[in-house]
Write a protein that holds these residues in place. Structure first.
Motif, PDB file in Angstrom:
ATOM      1  N   THR A  25      33.776  12.116 -41.107  1.00  0.00           N
ATOM      2  CA  THR A  25      33.724  13.173 -40.093  1.00  0.00           C
ATOM      3  C   THR A  25      33.068  14.442 -40.627  1.00  0.00           C
ATOM      4  O   THR A  25      32.864  15.384 -39.877  1.00  0.00           O
ATOM      5  CB  THR A  25      35.133  13.533 -39.601  1.00  0.00           C
ATOM      6  N   ARG A  26      32.774  14.454 -41.942  1.00  0.00           N
ATOM      7  CA  ARG A  26      32.176  15.641 -42.552  1.00  0.00           C
ATOM      8  C   ARG A  26      30.976  15.237 -43.406  1.00  0.00           C
ATOM      9  O   ARG A  26      30.940  14.148 -43.970  1.00  0.00           O
ATOM     10  CB  ARG A  26      33.195  16.377 -43.417  1.00  0.00           C
ATOM     11  N   CYS A  27      30.035  16.149 -43.512  1.00  0.00           N
ATOM     12  CA  CYS A  27      28.873  15.930 -44.347  1.00  0.00           C
ATOM     13  C   CYS A  27      29.307  15.984 -45.816  1.00  0.00           C
ATOM     14  O   CYS A  27      30.448  16.342 -46.125  1.00  0.00           O
ATOM     15  CB  CYS A  27      27.788  16.972 -44.068  1.00  0.00           C
ATOM     16  N   CYS A  64      28.835  16.761 -38.527  1.00  0.00           N
ATOM     17  CA  CYS A  64      29.931  17.264 -39.349  1.00  0.00           C
ATOM     18  C   CYS A  64      30.882  18.107 -38.502  1.00  0.00           C
ATOM     19  O   CYS A  64      30.447  19.021 -37.805  1.00  0.00           O
ATOM     20  CB  CYS A  64      29.389  18.091 -40.514  1.00  0.00           C
ATOM     21  N   GLU A  65      32.165  17.773 -38.574  1.00  0.00           N
ATOM     22  CA  GLU A  65      33.154  18.514 -37.791  1.00  0.00           C
ATOM     23  C   GLU A  65      33.392  19.920 -38.344  1.00  0.00           C
ATOM     24  O   GLU A  65      33.940  20.769 -37.649  1.00  0.00           O
ATOM     25  CB  GLU A  65      34.477  17.747 -37.721  1.00  0.00           C
ATOM     26  N   SER A  66      32.965  20.168 -39.573  1.00  0.00           N
ATOM     27  CA  SER A  66      33.159  21.491 -40.174  1.00  0.00           C
ATOM     28  C   SER A  66      31.992  22.440 -39.933  1.00  0.00           C
ATOM     29  O   SER A  66      32.185  23.574 -39.503  1.00  0.00           O
ATOM     30  CB  SER A  66      33.387  21.361 -41.682  1.00  0.00           C
ATOM     31  N   ILE A  87      25.475  14.407 -40.469  1.00  0.00           N
ATOM     32  CA  ILE A  87      26.002  13.681 -41.627  1.00  0.00           C
ATOM     33  C   ILE A  87      24.904  12.711 -42.058  1.00  0.00           C
ATOM     34  O   ILE A  87      24.361  11.978 -41.220  1.00  0.00           O
ATOM     35  CB  ILE A  87      27.288  12.910 -41.268  1.00  0.00           C
ATOM     36  N   CYS A 126      30.513  19.578 -47.025  1.00  0.00           N
ATOM     37  CA  CYS A 126      31.821  19.974 -46.506  1.00  0.00           C
ATOM     38  C   CYS A 126      32.945  19.066 -47.011  1.00  0.00           C
ATOM     39  O   CYS A 126      34.085  19.514 -47.127  1.00  0.00           O
ATOM     40  CB  CYS A 126      31.811  19.990 -44.983  1.00  0.00           C
ATOM     41  N   ALA A 127      32.612  17.835 -47.308  1.00  0.00           N
ATOM     42  CA  ALA A 127      33.636  16.903 -47.816  1.00  0.00           C
ATOM     43  C   ALA A 127      34.031  17.225 -49.251  1.00  0.00           C
ATOM     44  O   ALA A 127      35.115  16.874 -49.681  1.00  0.00           O
ATOM     45  CB  ALA A 127      33.142  15.461 -47.729  1.00  0.00           C
TER      46      ALA A 127
END
Length: 121
Positions: A114-116, A95-97, A102, A119-120
């Protein structure tokens, strides 16, 4: 290159899905380009009076719709290429956050993620 987060079989599965998805988007873009060409040709026709056609969308409206669909497809290609680059760099699946993994199910459903899930949302 061994991927630090994802198994080799999942990396191969995601790569194949992304390549297939990229081919489909490229076909869509080619079709949109042909459609836009047809609308451009019709808009150039001196006898076209589509602004007063009660039966359907105007040529300008159709142009805008097709241009929007083309732009969305180009953004999708960018996302696919970025996902392939992350796979190559061994960075996919994180995850980018928050930096957490992920879930595999999310990656299978959306290989460009790009996010779990947390976070999405």
């Amino acid at each position: 290159m061994e991927h630090p987060v994802l198994s080799g079989s999942l990396v191969a599965e995601l790569r194949a899905a992304l390549v297939d998805q990229r081919r489909a988007v490229e076909r869509t873009l080619a079709a949109r380009a042909a459609d836009l060409s047809g609308v451009a040709s019709a808009r150039g026709d001196a006898t076209a009076d589509d602004e007063h056609d009660p039966e359907g969308a105007t040529l300008s409206g159709e142009w805008s719709r097709l241009a929007g669909l083309s732009a969305a497809a180009r953004r999708e290609l960018t996302d696919i290429d970025a996902a392939l680059a992350r796979l190559d760099a061994g960075e996919a699946g994180v995850c980018e956050s928050c930096g957490e993994p992920i879930p595999e199910g999310r990656l299978r459903a959306r290989p460009t993620a790009t996010r779990c899930v947390v976070c999405a949302t």
